[in-house]
Design an enzyme around this catalytic site. Structure first.
Site, PDB file in Angstrom:
ATOM      1  N   THR A  13       0.836  -1.218   0.000  1.00 20.08           N
ATOM      2  CA  THR A  13       0.000   0.000   0.000  1.00 20.08           C
ATOM      3  C   THR A  13       0.869   1.267   0.000  1.00 20.08           C
ATOM      4  O   THR A  13       0.497   2.269  -0.604  1.00 20.08           O
ATOM      5  CB  THR A  13      -0.971   0.042   1.203  1.00 20.08           C
ATOM      6  OG1 THR A  13      -0.221  -0.131   2.409  1.00 20.08           O
ATOM      7  CG2 THR A  13      -2.040  -1.026   1.114  1.00 20.08           C
ATOM      8  N   CYS A  37      -1.307 -18.296 -22.630  1.00 20.20           N
ATOM      9  CA  CYS A  37      -2.467 -18.603 -23.461  1.00 20.20           C
ATOM     10  C   CYS A  37      -3.127 -19.865 -22.918  1.00 20.20           C
ATOM     11  O   CYS A  37      -2.449 -20.874 -22.694  1.00 20.20           O
ATOM     12  CB  CYS A  37      -2.049 -18.809 -24.917  1.00 20.20           C
ATOM     13  SG  CYS A  37      -3.419 -19.438 -25.904  1.00 20.20           S
ATOM     14  N   HIS A  95      -0.059 -16.564  -4.617  1.00 20.51           N
ATOM     15  CA  HIS A  95      -1.213 -16.258  -5.478  1.00 20.51           C
ATOM     16  C   HIS A  95      -0.800 -15.882  -6.899  1.00 20.51           C
ATOM     17  O   HIS A  95      -1.581 -15.285  -7.629  1.00 20.51           O
ATOM     18  CB  HIS A  95      -2.062 -15.161  -4.835  1.00 20.51           C
ATOM     19  CG  HIS A  95      -2.700 -15.591  -3.544  1.00 20.51           C
ATOM     20  ND1 HIS A  95      -3.145 -14.730  -2.579  1.00 20.51           N
ATOM     21  CD2 HIS A  95      -2.949 -16.844  -3.058  1.00 20.51           C
ATOM     22  CE1 HIS A  95      -3.646 -15.418  -1.554  1.00 20.51           C
ATOM     23  NE2 HIS A  95      -3.525 -16.692  -1.824  1.00 20.51           N
ATOM     24  N   CYS A  97      -2.726 -22.601 -26.135  1.00 23.96           N
ATOM     25  CA  CYS A  97      -1.444 -23.157 -26.591  1.00 23.96           C
ATOM     26  C   CYS A  97      -0.312 -22.995 -25.574  1.00 23.96           C
ATOM     27  O   CYS A  97       0.781 -23.509 -25.773  1.00 23.96           O
ATOM     28  CB  CYS A  97      -1.034 -22.518 -27.926  1.00 23.96           C
ATOM     29  SG  CYS A  97      -0.461 -20.820 -27.760  1.00 23.96           S
ATOM     30  N   ASN A 121       1.315  -4.834  11.534  1.00 24.74           N
ATOM     31  CA  ASN A 121       0.122  -4.540  10.743  1.00 24.74           C
ATOM     32  C   ASN A 121      -0.511  -3.234  11.232  1.00 24.74           C
ATOM     33  O   ASN A 121      -0.334  -2.856  12.381  1.00 24.74           O
ATOM     34  CB  ASN A 121      -0.893  -5.693  10.877  1.00 24.74           C
ATOM     35  CG  ASN A 121      -1.688  -5.897   9.602  1.00 24.74           C
ATOM     36  OD1 ASN A 121      -1.110  -6.140   8.553  1.00 24.74           O
ATOM     37  ND2 ASN A 121      -2.997  -5.780   9.674  1.00 24.74           N
ATOM     38  N   CYS A 133      -4.451 -14.584 -27.680  1.00 24.26           N
ATOM     39  CA  CYS A 133      -3.200 -15.078 -28.265  1.00 24.26           C
ATOM     40  C   CYS A 133      -3.363 -15.130 -29.788  1.00 24.26           C
ATOM     41  O   CYS A 133      -4.483 -15.112 -30.302  1.00 24.26           O
ATOM     42  CB  CYS A 133      -2.972 -16.477 -27.708  1.00 24.26           C
ATOM     43  SG  CYS A 133      -1.515 -17.315 -28.334  1.00 24.26           S
ATOM     44  N   ASP A 165       2.132  -8.544  -7.300  1.00 21.80           N
ATOM     45  CA  ASP A 165       2.649  -7.355  -7.981  1.00 21.80           C
ATOM     46  C   ASP A 165       4.127  -7.430  -8.379  1.00 21.80           C
ATOM     47  O   ASP A 165       4.628  -6.552  -9.079  1.00 21.80           O
ATOM     48  CB  ASP A 165       2.414  -6.105  -7.110  1.00 21.80           C
ATOM     49  CG  ASP A 165       2.952  -6.254  -5.689  1.00 21.80           C
ATOM     50  OD1 ASP A 165       4.008  -6.902  -5.501  1.00 21.80           O
ATOM     51  OD2 ASP A 165       2.327  -5.712  -4.760  1.00 21.80           O
ATOM     52  N   ARG A 190      -8.951  -4.957   1.991  1.00 18.90           N
ATOM     53  CA  ARG A 190      -9.870  -4.809   3.120  1.00 18.90           C
ATOM     54  C   ARG A 190      -9.713  -3.544   3.954  1.00 18.90           C
ATOM     55  O   ARG A 190     -10.471  -3.356   4.904  1.00 18.90           O
ATOM     56  CB  ARG A 190      -9.763  -6.047   4.027  1.00 18.90           C
ATOM     57  CG  ARG A 190     -10.328  -7.260   3.329  1.00 18.90           C
ATOM     58  CD  ARG A 190     -10.231  -8.535   4.111  1.00 18.90           C
ATOM     59  NE  ARG A 190     -10.770  -9.642   3.327  1.00 18.90           N
ATOM     60  CZ  ARG A 190     -10.110 -10.235   2.314  1.00 18.90           C
ATOM     61  NH1 ARG A 190      -8.894  -9.856   1.999  1.00 18.90           N
ATOM     62  NH2 ARG A 190     -10.685 -11.205   1.639  1.00 18.90           N
ATOM     63  N   GLN A 197       1.437 -13.108  -0.519  1.00 26.36           N
ATOM     64  CA  GLN A 197       0.120 -13.282  -1.148  1.00 26.36           C
ATOM     65  C   GLN A 197      -0.025 -12.278  -2.290  1.00 26.36           C
ATOM     66  O   GLN A 197      -1.027 -12.285  -2.983  1.00 26.36           O
ATOM     67  CB  GLN A 197      -0.986 -13.051  -0.115  1.00 26.36           C
ATOM     68  CG  GLN A 197      -0.938 -14.028   1.043  1.00 26.36           C
ATOM     69  CD  GLN A 197      -1.811 -13.581   2.206  1.00 26.36           C
ATOM     70  OE1 GLN A 197      -3.014 -13.796   2.214  1.00 26.36           O
ATOM     71  NE2 GLN A 197      -1.198 -12.945   3.193  1.00 26.36           N
TER      72      GLN A 197
HETATM   73  P1  NAD Z   1      -6.053  -7.580   2.873  1.00 25.44           P
HETATM   74  O1  NAD Z   1      -6.467  -6.454   1.992  1.00 25.44           O
HETATM   75  O2  NAD Z   1      -7.090  -8.556   3.304  1.00 25.44           O
HETATM   76  O3  NAD Z   1      -5.384  -7.002   4.196  1.00 25.44           O
HETATM   77  C1  NAD Z   1      -4.388  -6.038   4.183  1.00 25.44           C
HETATM   78  C2  NAD Z   1      -3.951  -5.809   5.614  1.00 25.44           C
HETATM   79  O4  NAD Z   1      -2.821  -4.977   5.586  1.00 25.44           O
HETATM   80  C3  NAD Z   1      -4.997  -5.122   6.476  1.00 25.44           C
HETATM   81  O5  NAD Z   1      -5.060  -5.773   7.729  1.00 25.44           O
HETATM   82  C4  NAD Z   1      -4.457  -3.694   6.622  1.00 25.44           C
HETATM   83  O6  NAD Z   1      -4.786  -3.116   7.869  1.00 25.44           O
HETATM   84  C5  NAD Z   1      -2.980  -3.905   6.507  1.00 25.44           C
HETATM   85  N1  NAD Z   1      -2.226  -2.790   5.950  1.00 25.44           N
HETATM   86  C6  NAD Z   1      -2.549  -1.977   4.918  1.00 25.44           C
HETATM   87  N2  NAD Z   1      -1.557  -1.119   4.671  1.00 25.44           N
HETATM   88  C7  NAD Z   1      -0.577  -1.379   5.580  1.00 25.44           C
HETATM   89  C8  NAD Z   1       0.714  -0.825   5.839  1.00 25.44           C
HETATM   90  N3  NAD Z   1       1.200   0.191   5.124  1.00 25.44           N
HETATM   91  N4  NAD Z   1       1.435  -1.356   6.850  1.00 25.44           N
HETATM   92  C9  NAD Z   1       0.951  -2.382   7.613  1.00 25.44           C
HETATM   93  N5  NAD Z   1      -0.260  -2.933   7.414  1.00 25.44           N
HETATM   94  C10 NAD Z   1      -1.014  -2.448   6.403  1.00 25.44           C
HETATM   95  O7  NAD Z   1      -4.838  -8.293   2.145  1.00 25.44           O
HETATM   96  P2  NAD Z   1      -4.298  -9.787   2.245  1.00 25.44           P
HETATM   97  O8  NAD Z   1      -4.354 -10.251   3.647  1.00 25.44           O
HETATM   98  O9  NAD Z   1      -3.025  -9.813   1.521  1.00 25.44           O
HETATM   99  O10 NAD Z   1      -5.349 -10.686   1.446  1.00 25.44           O
HETATM  100  C11 NAD Z   1      -6.022 -10.256   0.325  1.00 25.44           C
HETATM  101  C12 NAD Z   1      -5.668 -10.857  -1.016  1.00 25.44           C
HETATM  102  O11 NAD Z   1      -5.450  -9.732  -1.810  1.00 25.44           O
HETATM  103  C13 NAD Z   1      -4.432 -11.634  -1.167  1.00 25.44           C
HETATM  104  O12 NAD Z   1      -4.816 -12.849  -1.647  1.00 25.44           O
HETATM  105  C14 NAD Z   1      -3.614 -10.931  -2.274  1.00 25.44           C
HETATM  106  O13 NAD Z   1      -3.352 -11.859  -3.306  1.00 25.44           O
HETATM  107  C15 NAD Z   1      -4.540  -9.933  -2.850  1.00 25.44           C
HETATM  108  N6  NAD Z   1      -4.045  -8.576  -3.191  1.00 25.44           N
HETATM  109  C16 NAD Z   1      -2.777  -8.374  -3.622  1.00 25.44           C
HETATM  110  C17 NAD Z   1      -2.343  -7.086  -3.894  1.00 25.44           C
HETATM  111  C18 NAD Z   1      -0.934  -6.883  -4.392  1.00 25.44           C
HETATM  112  O14 NAD Z   1      -0.401  -7.734  -5.091  1.00 25.44           O
HETATM  113  N7  NAD Z   1      -0.284  -5.776  -4.034  1.00 25.44           N
HETATM  114  C19 NAD Z   1      -3.180  -5.999  -3.690  1.00 25.44           C
HETATM  115  C20 NAD Z   1      -4.494  -6.239  -3.250  1.00 25.44           C
HETATM  116  C21 NAD Z   1      -4.894  -7.541  -2.979  1.00 25.44           C
END
Ligand code: NAD
Length: 240
Positions: free
Chosen positions: A27, A128, A120, A131, A212, A149, A105, A35, A102
């Site tokens: 983030t 594709c 994930h 193929c 977190n 493709c 990116d 969430r 998870q």
């Molecule tokens: P989630 O959105 O369920 O939870 C994110 C958690 O991170 C929350 O508890 C939030 O309070 C906390 N958070 C947010 N910013 C923060 C920061 N700067 N420092 C500390 N904590 C912070 O995400 P999740 O648990 O990873 O599960 C959701 C699914 O979303 C995963 O399967 C993932 O694949 C996918 N996802 C991935 C991306 C990405 O690749 N960047 C982005 C969005 C969702």
């Protein structure tokens, strides 16, 4: 002892750290999580995001799937933040054994991490469905709407959609790293998406750290809970 000081001390003492993270790790790179209050789940779409990024929706309505996917899940300009960079540095120093993420990116690899288990999948790999031809993220973005493709098949991102199973090989490796870890740092994840969230149960040590912004269901099991932004916390580890 102040919590970040304790984290620093444990990191100094350990050479077998494993990190397990989620969307909150990115983030601070400008990629919204799912969430948080400003996350994807709290924005309004015609369908809930859980529905759009499910396998059945992808099959039924690929136009809408790719509209949402390209618009809301791909951030080609995003750069690693202090958390990604610090984790890569700890691996470089021989302290950290693996990053289990998870996220889809690719920012850990961009920061220089080598041992990255992507539970994930990744937006950077696309195949594709007919193929098997590989396509990069740039290839996908260059195609309007549903990416096809040359053979006529739909190009599917190598990301695990809801209703799809995890790659068992990646999952087994993640379990093994966690089982043998001396210190497990969990960060930026709500710990509600299974089976990924269940990985924590394989940890057998006594240095379970959760970093977190908000509370998680595992806080009561942790040996150290740091409430804050993960990039800010990791930037305080510099020079460890
Ligand atoms: P989630 O959105 O369920 O939870 C994110 C958690 O991170 C929350 O508890 C939030 O309070 C906390 N958070 C947010 N910013 C923060 C920061 N700067 N420092 C500390 N904590 C912070 O995400 P999740 O648990 O990873 O599960 C959701 C699914 O979303 C995963 O399967 C993932 O694949 C996918 N996802 C991935 C991306 C990405 O690749 N960047 C982005 C969005 C969702």
């Amino acid at each position: 002892m102040e919590t970040v000081e304790k984290l620093k001390q444990w990191v100094q003492e350990s050479d077998n750290i494993v990190f397990f993270g989620g969307a909150g790790v990115s983030t601070e790179s400008g990629i919204p999580d799912f969430r948080s209050v400003d996350g994807l789940y709290n924005q309004q779409y015609d369908y809930p995001p859980e529905t759009i990024i499910s396998h059945s929706f992808y099959k039924r309505n690929p136009e809408e799937f790719f509209r949402f996917y390209k618009d809301r899940m791909i951030f080609p300009e995003a750069k690693p933040n202090a958390a990604h960079l610090a984790l890569a540095e700890l691996e470089n120093q021989g302290k950290l054994q693996a990053v289990i993420t998870q996220n889809i990116d690719g920012l850990h690899q961009m920061a220089g991490s080598k041992a990255v288990m992507e539970l994930h999948g990744s937006v950077h790999r696309n195949y594709c469905s007919r193929c098997g031809q590989f396509y990069s993220l740039e290839d996908i973005l260059a195609k309007d709407g549903v990416p096809y493709c040359e053979c006529g098949g739909v190009i599917k991102p190598d990301v695990v959609l809801y209703e799809e199973g995890l790659d068992q090989g990646v999952l087994q490796k993640a379990v093994s790293y966690i089982r043998h870890a001396d210190m497990l740092i969990i960060g930026g994840t709500s710990l509600v998406v299974y089976p990924a969230a269940g990985l924590i149960h394989y940890y057998q040590g006594n240095k379970l750290v959760i970093i977190n912004k908000t509370v998680t269901p595992a806080d009561s099991q942790a040996d150290l809970v740091i409430t804050g932004k993960i990039g800010e916390v990791f930037s305080q580890l510099a020079g460890v």
